[in-house]
Design a protein around this motif. Structure first.
Motif, short mmCIF file in Angstrom:
data_model
loop_
_atom_site.label_atom_id
_atom_site.label_comp_id
_atom_site.label_asym_id
_atom_site.label_seq_id
_atom_site.Cartn_x
_atom_site.Cartn_y
_atom_site.Cartn_z
N ARG A 36 -58.44 75.67 -16.93
CA ARG A 36 -59.49 74.67 -17.04
C ARG A 36 -60.84 75.30 -16.75
O ARG A 36 -61.03 75.93 -15.72
N TRP A 533 -60.44 66.39 -23.61
CA TRP A 533 -60.46 66.33 -22.15
C TRP A 533 -59.08 66.64 -21.56
O TRP A 533 -58.98 67.34 -20.56
N ALA A 534 -58.04 66.08 -22.16
CA ALA A 534 -56.70 66.30 -21.63
C ALA A 534 -56.32 67.77 -21.67
O ALA A 534 -55.64 68.29 -20.78
N GLY A 537 -57.62 69.49 -18.63
CA GLY A 537 -57.17 69.03 -17.32
C GLY A 537 -58.06 67.98 -16.69
O GLY A 537 -57.97 67.74 -15.47
N ASP A 538 -58.91 67.31 -17.48
CA ASP A 538 -59.77 66.26 -16.94
C ASP A 538 -58.97 64.99 -16.68
O ASP A 538 -57.96 64.72 -17.35
N LYS A 539 -59.45 64.19 -15.72
CA LYS A 539 -58.86 62.89 -15.45
C LYS A 539 -59.87 61.82 -15.86
O LYS A 539 -61.07 61.96 -15.61
N TYR A 562 -50.02 59.91 -23.09
CA TYR A 562 -50.77 60.10 -21.85
C TYR A 562 -50.08 59.37 -20.71
O TYR A 562 -49.57 58.26 -20.87
N SER A 588 -50.26 64.43 -12.39
CA SER A 588 -49.72 64.02 -13.69
C SER A 588 -50.44 62.81 -14.27
O SER A 588 -50.39 62.58 -15.48
N LYS A 589 -51.12 62.02 -13.42
CA LYS A 589 -51.83 60.85 -13.91
C LYS A 589 -53.12 61.31 -14.60
O LYS A 589 -54.02 61.84 -13.97
N GLN A 590 -53.20 61.07 -15.89
CA GLN A 590 -54.35 61.52 -16.66
C GLN A 590 -55.40 60.44 -16.88
O GLN A 590 -56.59 60.74 -16.95
#
Length: 880
Positions: A36, A533-534, A537-539, A562, A588-590
């Motif tokens: 990232r 973004w995913a 590694g962005d949330k 997602y 793991s929560k994106q």
């Protein structure tokens, strides 16, 4: 194993900070690349990184090419060399990480609030003071000075700056609560009156928790079934702090107003903006002079809201309502008009300065950038105008052609029957052949007293639904059958010949149809942005006002794979915090899917660094509160906000009114200088301009770039205070979206010569990328709103008395100030760094875009080597 290798193995591991922002300094060339990329930074920050790397001690030439693993067992190093190397490494670490050592606390000593020799001594206990930030200490001092003067005021800090903590520290000082004993000593001069705190229901428990963490008060909650018991306890002086909700106080205010309160505090005090509301009338009867309001949005929609709030905390401080409207409200609004005469502008500047000087006595206002900006990576608020799908455009235009909306648009035209009256006064007051009017008046075929203006709100809702997703205008299964039947007829009318393309006029049950993005312009853009973004590694926080829209977005997230959480009004209160904690702690929560109404307050989601607001609100404070769920104290990454608007729809007008309201707030509250974009004046029928009036609400903007045209017109005219360093942003790729990569001196020189701004329309090379993203136009909100500094807390907030400057506009007065020299120096330094950055990119053989990406992913040694080679070549050219 050699002796040196054995010694090396016995050495303790060096401790490095674990924060994300430090990782770019600790990674060596031999480490695997970080998957990232670090958050983007400004041009000056990138140059600063390169320049800072030169401060690091340089290795000897023979050491640069040695493998660290080989050196461990190399016998040529003796013990003295190892000690020197360790000392040198300590210096390197200190140089690298001193910037990241944040001093959050103060000394363990009381904070004295009372004057020297004043008795009793009023001070914040050491146990509280040592945990306060400096701006919070200033806030506590301000609250005490108001209290000492026997009147109230407003603590108007941005959301997330600790208004609750400042209030508790102030109460602990006033009531002599040392944070250790269970009973306070009472207020100054032996006063023991209780404190009333009125706040939203959702934050009652937060206030309880904060009191338990910071002080030892007898706290009771006047809410729910035990109100009578709490009231009895209050009457026998068994309660020091009473907390209640807005709704409870509105109903029970007559009972609570009988108590002689020492202090009354209203959290989220902007709820008192409407003087006609029952809550405001109930709060006027509070039995105390010491009234304090806590709010991050002192003014939301109108300048008169500012008067209502100030008149409650300090009655009479701004004069009468009529005086405030004539002396402040009207001049400020008309002075902000884009085509206002110069005389109007000068009068508005003087009244603005005078208003700010008065407000400073009763209000303190600080922003995150002014207080904890050095502890955070910053925030960008991007406005993204997404192209509607072709199907959306057709449906939107059919909606505008309905008899209901045509009646509103043509209301002021002469009636076709030959009467001298207008249509709204004669034959078109009712719309029996409309698609919406008959259902609204099903029980009254003659119409209501407000016809046809009763159609405005329902029609606006339908237009916003079409702008967001076509499925929203179909019947809602939660409604009663009669309403569903009428909505089905309306859907058939606006879908017309395209009804088969949307699966009929009833809500679709197909998962694949609902999760498909082909007929929704915003979802097409969102799909590509989220993919980018995913992969980094962005949330992401994804907000929407509509629960039905959240249902559609949920299916979209499931289809795309997602991992997400969801919070809306149906989520039990006792489960909300666990959802927040799980999202913040789980890698793991994106995505967090949130209803703006349910999640606008009280949520701390600092693990997310991307915020998407799917649908804008008429009130700009609502969107700002949603952004602050992520951008608050504790955020370690750069936060980027994306507000999605349907280009050519009503949402463009919604955003333009947001800009107008934000500008008025900055002018009235902080005395800032704002660009004058709009001709319209709020609440003035004579100057409705392009913003106000029913005709503007239902105007067809599908073939226009409404917002960009207004901004470009202002830039071309060069009306006032143009910032020469402000350049329109361009999109060049998903990974670099909305990053200012075209800020270079060549563009600035071209702009100065031609006097034409460098805009998105002037660039054809980026058009294919924009079309691929489904984006028509984009800009940063901070580039549009808030051009100049404010005067809150500054000396220049007072009215100038010099005869030479009394009649000059504020821009000229400030230009003559000595502080202007410092600003010019900053501009010169920025231009110099920009030019140096461009030269470095050329030396590296890269375009600036490519060079920006390389800097963010390069190791410190690589950046250092580039600067060293550049300087070496520069010396050769100079000597040769």
């Amino acid at each position: 194993m050699s002796l040196n290798a054995f010694k090396e193995a016995l050495k303790p591991c060096k401790t490095f900070p674990s924060t994300t922002e430090c990782s770019i300094f600790t990674r060596s060339e031999s480490d695997p690349p970080n998957p990232r990329k670090p958050p983007k930074s400004s041009l000056s920050q990138k140059l600063q990184r390169l320049e800072d790397s030169l401060v690091l001690p340089q290795r000897k030439p023979q050491e640069q090419h040695k493998d660290p693993q080989v050196r461990i067992g190399d016998n040529e190093f003796d013990d003295d060399d190892d000690d020197d190397e360790e000392e040198e490494q300590g210096k390197i670490e200190k140089t690298r990480f001193d910037f990241f050592q944040f001093d959050h606390t103060g000394p363990f000593e009381p904070l004295l609030l009372s004057s020297d020799g004043e008795l009793p001594v009023i001070q914040v206990p050491a146990s509280i003071n040592c945990r306060l930030l400096e701006h919070q200490r200033e806030g506590v001092r301000f609250l005490y000075q108001l209290y000492k003067s026997n009147h109230g005021g407003i603590l108007g800090d941005d959301m997330g700056l600790g208004k609750t903590i400042q209030t508790i520290a102030f109460l602990a000082a006033v009531f002599g609560n040392d944070g250790e004993s269970a009973v306070s000593k009472g207020g100054p001069q032996g006063q023991n009156g209780p404190v009333l705190i009125i706040c939203p229901t959702s934050v009652i428990h937060n206030w309880e928790n904060e009191f338990s963490k910071w002080a030892n008060f007898n706290v009771a909650v006047y809410h729910g079934v035990n109100r009578d018991l709490i009231l009895d306890k209050l009457r026998i002086n068994g309660v020091e702090i009473l907390i209640t909700s807005f709704d409870t106080y509105r109903i029970q205010g007559s009972i609570l107003s009988e108590v002689q309160w020492e202090i009354v505090i209203v959290d989220e005090a902007h709820r008192l903006k409407n003087e006609k509301s029952k809550l405001y009338q109930a709060c006027l009867d509070i039995n105390t002079c010491k009234r304090f309001g806590l709010t991050g949005t002192v003014m939301q929609n109108k300048i008169m809201e500012l008067f209502n709030l100030l008149d409650w905390v300090a009655p009479g401080s701004l004069g009468t309502r009529e005086h405030f409207r004539e002396f402040y409200d009207e001049p400020l609004k008309h002075g902000q008009r884009s085509n206002a005469p110069e005389k109007f502008v000068q009068v508005a500047d003087k009244r603005k300065m005078h208003l700010v000087s008065v407000l400073r006595k009763y209000m303190i206002r600080r922003t995150k950038e002014e207080t904890i900006g050095h502890l955070m990576m910053g925030k960008e608020d991007n406005i993204v105008f997404c192209a509607m799908s072709e199907l959306q455009r057709r449906v939107y235009r059919r909606m505008l052609q309905l008899p209901d909306i045509q009646c509103l648009i043509n209301k002021d035209l002469p009636c076709s029957c030959g009467s001298p009256l207008t249509q709204v006064e004669c034959c078109k007051r009712t719309v029996p052949d409309g698609a919406i009017w008959p259902y609204l008046h099903r029980d009254n075929p003659e119409g209501c007293d407000s016809c046809p203006f009763c159609l405005v709100l329902p029609c606006l809702v339908k237009l916003q639904q079409i702008s967001n997703h076509l499925e929203l205008i179909k019947p809602n299964p939660r409604d009663d059958p009669d309403k569903q039947g009428k909505d089905a007829e309306f859907a058939s009318a606006v879908f017309g010949d395209d009804i088969d393309l949307v699966g009929g006029n009833m809500q679709s049950e197909s998962f694949m149809d609902l999760s498909d993005v082909k007929n929704c312009g915003k979802m097409r853009a969102l799909e590509k942005l989220m993919f980018s973004w995913a992969s980094q590694g962005d949330k992401i926080l994804l907000f929407s006002y509509s629960v039905r829209m959240l249902d559609i977005l949920e299916k979209f997230l499931i289809r795309k794979g997602y991992c997400f959480s969801r919070l809306d009004g149906s989520t039990p209160t006792n489960l909300r915090q666990s959802l927040v904690d799980n999202f913040n702690s789980s890698p793991s929560k994106q995505v967090f899917l949130i209803s703006t109404r349910a999640g606008g307050l009280g949520l701390n989601l600092v693990s997310a660094n991307r915020v998407v607001i799917f649908d804008p609100n008429w009130n700009p404070a609502q969107d700002l509160q949603a952004q602050d769920r992520s951008f608050r104290f504790g955020q370690k990454r750069h936060v980027v906000v994306f507000r999605l608007l349907a280009a050519g729809s009503l949402e463009e007008l919604v955003y333009s009114r947001q800009v107008y309201k934000q500008q008025l707030s900055n002018i009235a509250v902080s005395g800032k200088i704002e660009k004058r974009y709009f001709e319209g004046v709020q609440d003035c029928k004579e100057f409705q301009g392009e913003l106000f009036g029913i005709c503007n609400l239902f105007r067809d903007l599908s073939d226009k770039l409404f917002t960009s045209e207004i901004i470009e017109l202002h830039e071309e005219q060069g009306q006032e205070h143009r910032n020469p360093c402000s350049v329109k942003q361009n999109l060049t790729g998903l990974e670099a979206i909305f990053v200012p990569l075209k800020e270079k001196s060549e563009m600035l020189s071209i702009e100065r010569k031609t006097r034409k701004p460098y805009t998105l329309q002037n660039t054809t090379t980026h058009k294919p990328m924009l079309e691929e993203l489904g984006i028509v136009y984009a800009h940063r909100n901070e580039d549009i709103v808030n051009i100049g500094p404010g005067m809150q807390g500054k000396n220049e907030g007072c009215m100038p008395q010099n005869s030479n400057t009394r009649n000059l506009p504020i821009s000229e007065v400030r230009r003559k100030k000595s502080a202007a020299a410092g600003k010019e120096n900053v501009t010169i330094i920025t231009d110099h760094k920009r030019a140096q950055y461009s030269l470095l990119a050329r030396f590296k053989g890269m375009q600036e875009i490519e060079f920006s990406k390389w800097i963010l992913s390069a190791s410190p040694l690589e950046r250092e080597q580039v600067l060293r080679d550049y300087k070496r070549r520069k010396e050769k050219l100079r000597n040769g």
